[in-house]
Design a protein around this motif. Structure first.
Motif, PDB file in Angstrom:
ATOM      1  N   ASN A 156       0.817  -1.212   0.000  1.00 56.28           N
ATOM      2  CA  ASN A 156       0.000   0.000   0.000  1.00 56.28           C
ATOM      3  C   ASN A 156       0.852   1.263   0.000  1.00 56.28           C
ATOM      4  O   ASN A 156       0.400   2.330   0.424  1.00 56.28           O
ATOM      5  N   THR A 227      -3.400  -5.383  -1.227  1.00 62.95           N
ATOM      6  CA  THR A 227      -3.850  -4.090  -1.736  1.00 62.95           C
ATOM      7  C   THR A 227      -5.361  -3.948  -1.663  1.00 62.95           C
ATOM      8  O   THR A 227      -5.887  -2.844  -1.806  1.00 62.95           O
ATOM      9  N   ARG A 228      -6.075  -5.059  -1.413  1.00 60.79           N
ATOM     10  CA  ARG A 228      -7.537  -5.050  -1.412  1.00 60.79           C
ATOM     11  C   ARG A 228      -8.149  -5.262  -0.032  1.00 60.79           C
ATOM     12  O   ARG A 228      -9.334  -5.000   0.156  1.00 60.79           O
TER      13      ARG A 228
END
Length: 287
Positions: A156, A227-228
């Motif tokens: 991130n 990232t999710r």
């Protein structure tokens, strides 16, 4: 993503256990790390991003590289002495703590309790028989927590002067750079043990397969998932790993689970099914 990552996460180590007959444990660990670093180097050329990193980002990347080298090595030292399912269960104990830090609802607390119960059911404590194996397993457990924390940060974070869709930026590039660092750290320790493999192309090919199965595919999928997902949600979903380790141990290594093991697998899968990620609105309401 988690299903694919979980399968490859332990398929590689199962292959490694079979390779221990020909190459010592530290040598196999080095083959895994070095082959994964080679794949990332050819595919991503991660050194290009170094000049874009801030000092803090560079420190995180170096930290992740050192953790990857130590984690992979201690994991193999553990599976050389203990069943794959036991090491996989111990590996997840620290992840339960990460999941607990993010539990905000009764549903997620219940999922956490079920996951904890499942993992403890899967752990067949045999400290008297293999104390050193358990020491390596618990060290690997601590390092796995650091891997999740540092991996989530690079997933991130983007280097300065780049855009999310710009050339050269990707969490995968940062992962590739960390693997190169891991290879540099592991080389003085493991290359001597891997020397015998250089005269046997089949063993080298097996080492490459282990690196792709254990470090390229699962770590790549981890970055895409990180990232999710929030870190706590990612951590709890990793609870499927002990169940996968047990299944791979049966199919590849003939390590058959007990009724207690099967009960633990059921609890772990139930926890994954029950847990839900909160959206930002729900997070504000529960804080």
């Amino acid at each position: 993503m988690f299903a694919v990552s979980a399968i490859f996460h332990y398929l590689g180590p199962a292959m490694a256990v079979l390779l221990f007959v020909h190459v010592n444990v530290l040598g196999v660990a080095w083959l895994r790390i070095a082959s994964a670093a080679m794949v990332f180097a050819v595919w991503r050329r991660p050194w290009r991003l170094m000049r874009r990193l801030s000092w803090e980002q560079f420190r995180i990347l170096v930290g992740l590289g050192v953790v990857l080298a130590a984690m992979n090595t201690t994991f193999y030292l553990a599976v050389a002495r203990l069943p794959l399912s036991t090491v996989g269960a111990i590996e997840f104990l620290g992840i339960i703590v990460l999941a607990a830090l993010g539990a905000r609802t009764r549903r997620n607390v219940l999922a956490l309790v079920l996951a904890a119960g499942g993992v403890f059911a899967l752990v067949d404590i045999r400290f008297v028989d293999e104390p050193l194996g358990f020491i390596f397993a618990f060290v690997n457990c601590a390092l796995f927590v650091l891997y999740v924390i540092l991996g989530h940060r690079i997933a991130n974070t983007r280097p300065a002067g780049t855009h999310a869709d710009g050339d050269g930026w990707s969490p995968v590039d940062q992962l590739g750079a960390a693997m190169l660092i891991a290879a540099a750290v592991a080389t003085p320790i493991g290359i001597g043990g891997a020397a015998g493999a250089f005269t046997h192309p089949g063993w080298l090919l097996a080492g490459l397969g282990i690196g792709i199965c254990s470090s390229v595919i699962p770590y790549l999928i981890d970055q895409l998932a990180m990232t999710r997902l929030r870190r706590s949600t990612f951590a709890l979903n990793l609870s499927i790993l002990p169940a996968t380790a047990t299944a791979i141990g049966v199919v590849v290594l003939g390590q058959h689970p007990t009724h207690q093991d099967l009960a633990g697998i059921a609890l772990v899968i139930s926890a994954v099914a029950i847990h839900r990620q909160q959206d930002q609105t729900q997070q504000r309401e529960t804080m």
